[in-house]
Design a protein around this motif. Structure first.
Motif, short mmCIF file in Angstrom:
data_model
loop_
_atom_site.label_atom_id
_atom_site.label_comp_id
_atom_site.label_asym_id
_atom_site.label_seq_id
_atom_site.Cartn_x
_atom_site.Cartn_y
_atom_site.Cartn_z
N UNK A 71 0.83 -1.20 0.00
CA UNK A 71 0.00 0.00 0.00
C UNK A 71 0.87 1.25 0.00
N UNK A 72 1.95 1.24 0.77
CA UNK A 72 2.81 2.42 0.82
C UNK A 72 3.40 2.72 -0.56
N UNK A 73 3.69 1.68 -1.34
CA UNK A 73 4.21 1.86 -2.69
C UNK A 73 3.09 2.22 -3.66
N UNK A 74 1.92 1.66 -3.43
CA UNK A 74 0.75 2.00 -4.26
C UNK A 74 0.42 3.48 -4.14
N UNK A 75 0.55 4.03 -2.92
CA UNK A 75 0.24 5.44 -2.68
C UNK A 75 1.26 6.36 -3.35
N UNK A 76 2.42 5.80 -3.70
CA UNK A 76 3.41 6.57 -4.46
C UNK A 76 3.14 6.51 -5.96
N UNK A 77 2.05 5.84 -6.32
CA UNK A 77 1.61 5.70 -7.72
C UNK A 77 2.63 4.93 -8.57
N UNK A 78 3.27 3.95 -7.92
CA UNK A 78 4.23 3.13 -8.66
C UNK A 78 3.50 2.04 -9.44
N UNK A 79 3.96 1.69 -10.63
CA UNK A 79 3.35 0.60 -11.40
C UNK A 79 3.66 -0.76 -10.76
N UNK A 80 2.90 -1.77 -11.14
CA UNK A 80 3.08 -3.11 -10.57
C UNK A 80 4.51 -3.61 -10.72
N UNK A 81 5.12 -3.33 -11.87
CA UNK A 81 6.49 -3.80 -12.11
C UNK A 81 7.46 -3.23 -11.09
N UNK A 82 7.30 -1.93 -10.76
CA UNK A 82 8.20 -1.29 -9.79
C UNK A 82 7.92 -1.80 -8.38
N UNK A 83 6.65 -2.01 -8.06
CA UNK A 83 6.30 -2.55 -6.74
C UNK A 83 6.91 -3.95 -6.58
N UNK A 84 6.80 -4.75 -7.63
CA UNK A 84 7.36 -6.11 -7.59
C UNK A 84 8.86 -6.07 -7.37
N UNK A 85 9.55 -5.17 -8.07
CA UNK A 85 11.01 -5.07 -7.93
C UNK A 85 11.40 -4.65 -6.51
N UNK A 86 10.67 -3.71 -5.95
CA UNK A 86 11.02 -3.22 -4.61
C UNK A 86 10.75 -4.24 -3.52
N UNK A 87 9.73 -5.08 -3.72
CA UNK A 87 9.37 -6.06 -2.69
C UNK A 87 9.88 -7.46 -3.02
N UNK A 88 10.67 -7.57 -4.08
CA UNK A 88 11.23 -8.87 -4.51
C UNK A 88 10.12 -9.90 -4.75
N UNK A 89 9.09 -9.48 -5.47
CA UNK A 89 7.97 -10.35 -5.81
C UNK A 89 7.83 -10.39 -7.33
N UNK A 90 7.05 -11.35 -7.82
CA UNK A 90 6.72 -11.36 -9.24
C UNK A 90 5.56 -10.40 -9.48
N UNK A 91 5.41 -9.97 -10.73
CA UNK A 91 4.29 -9.08 -11.05
C UNK A 91 2.96 -9.79 -10.83
N UNK A 92 2.93 -11.12 -11.08
CA UNK A 92 1.71 -11.87 -10.86
C UNK A 92 1.30 -11.88 -9.40
N UNK A 93 2.30 -12.03 -8.51
CA UNK A 93 2.02 -12.02 -7.07
C UNK A 93 1.51 -10.66 -6.63
N UNK A 94 2.12 -9.61 -7.16
CA UNK A 94 1.68 -8.25 -6.83
C UNK A 94 0.24 -8.05 -7.27
N UNK A 95 -0.09 -8.49 -8.48
CA UNK A 95 -1.44 -8.34 -9.00
C UNK A 95 -2.45 -9.06 -8.11
N UNK A 96 -2.09 -10.27 -7.66
CA UNK A 96 -2.99 -11.05 -6.80
C UNK A 96 -3.18 -10.38 -5.45
N UNK A 97 -2.09 -9.87 -4.88
CA UNK A 97 -2.18 -9.23 -3.57
C UNK A 97 -2.96 -7.91 -3.65
N UNK A 98 -2.80 -7.20 -4.75
CA UNK A 98 -3.57 -5.96 -4.92
C UNK A 98 -5.06 -6.26 -5.01
#
Length: 229
Positions: A172-199
């Motif tokens: 959520x803290x990264x989402x509030x920075x308006x970061x795209x899923x790819x950047x959120x995934x990179x920062x949290x060491x997750x796949x984009x698919x995992x980020x999409x599911x968690x969102x």
């Protein structure tokens, strides 16, 4: 009653500018140029030897720049008035110069009559900034204040929230920075698919219909921690 004479040191690497300033300042009865320097190292020696009342300091100079020179002088002397006189109007120079102990920040585009008046103002303990520089300082203060407030709210949310998991709060803290899923995934060491599911889980908890709707609801939710709701 005689008028006090203020001793001025000019620090400027351009010989033509240095000479012009000296001529203009020396023509005033209450101002006296006691020395000139072409760089910060020379300025330190002149300051030590001459102990001027006011220093006009350029920023970009060889051997030692103006801001580094100000820092060195301020380690020993908080009496002398130091006014930056430069062509640079970038925020990084303004804020670093003032934070280093300058008593003002002037631009070389200032006409000579205003410059003379400003030198007198600085000698009289005034903090001197032209309007365009003052406007940048004001904007910086407002933006800094808003950023600090937002960070405080986010810190309270991260510490007090019970609706979301720790990993979701990070997301959520990264989402509030308006970061795209790819950047959120990179920062949290997750796949984009995992980020999409968690969102998707986060959206469900908020009853949000979209990413935009989620951001709006999260903003209201996080503000609730700041107001004690």
């Amino acid at each position: 009653m005689p008028t006090k004479t203020w001793n001025v040191l000019i620090v400027e690497d351009n010989a033509l500018m240095r000479g012009g300033l000296q001529l203009a300042i020396d023509s005033e009865q209450d101002l006296n140029v006691v020395g000139t320097a072409a760089n910060g190292l020379d300025a330190l020696e002149c300051w030590e030897r001459l102990r001027p009342d006011i220093i006009l300091m350029d920023v970009q100079m060889p051997q030692m720049d103006g801001i580094s020179c100000i820092k060195e002088i301020r380690k020993q002397d908080d009496r002398v008035k130091i006014v930056i006189l430069t062509t640079f109007n970038e925020e990084e120079y303004i804020f670093e110069g003032l934070a280093s102990g300058a008593n003002g920040y002037l631009l070389k585009s200032l006409d000579i009559d205003k410059l003379i008046r400003t030198i007198r103002d600085a000698a009289g303990d005034a903090f001197v900034l032209p309007a365009e520089v003052a406007a940048k300082v004001a904007r910086y203060a407002v933006n800094n204040s808003q950023t600090a407030r937002q960070q405080q709210m986010m810190d309270r949310f991260m510490a007090q929230d019970t609706l979301f998991t720790h990993k979701e709060r990070q997301m959520i803290s990264l989402l509030m920075l308006k970061l795209p899923n790819k950047e959120i995934a990179a920062r949290l060491s997750l796949t984009e698919g995992t980020v999409k599911n968690k969102l998707t889980v986060i959206y469900d908890k908020l009853n949000a219909s979209s990413r935009y709707d989620a951001a709006r609801l999260l903003n209201e939710y996080i503000h609730g921690f700041d107001s004690g709701i």
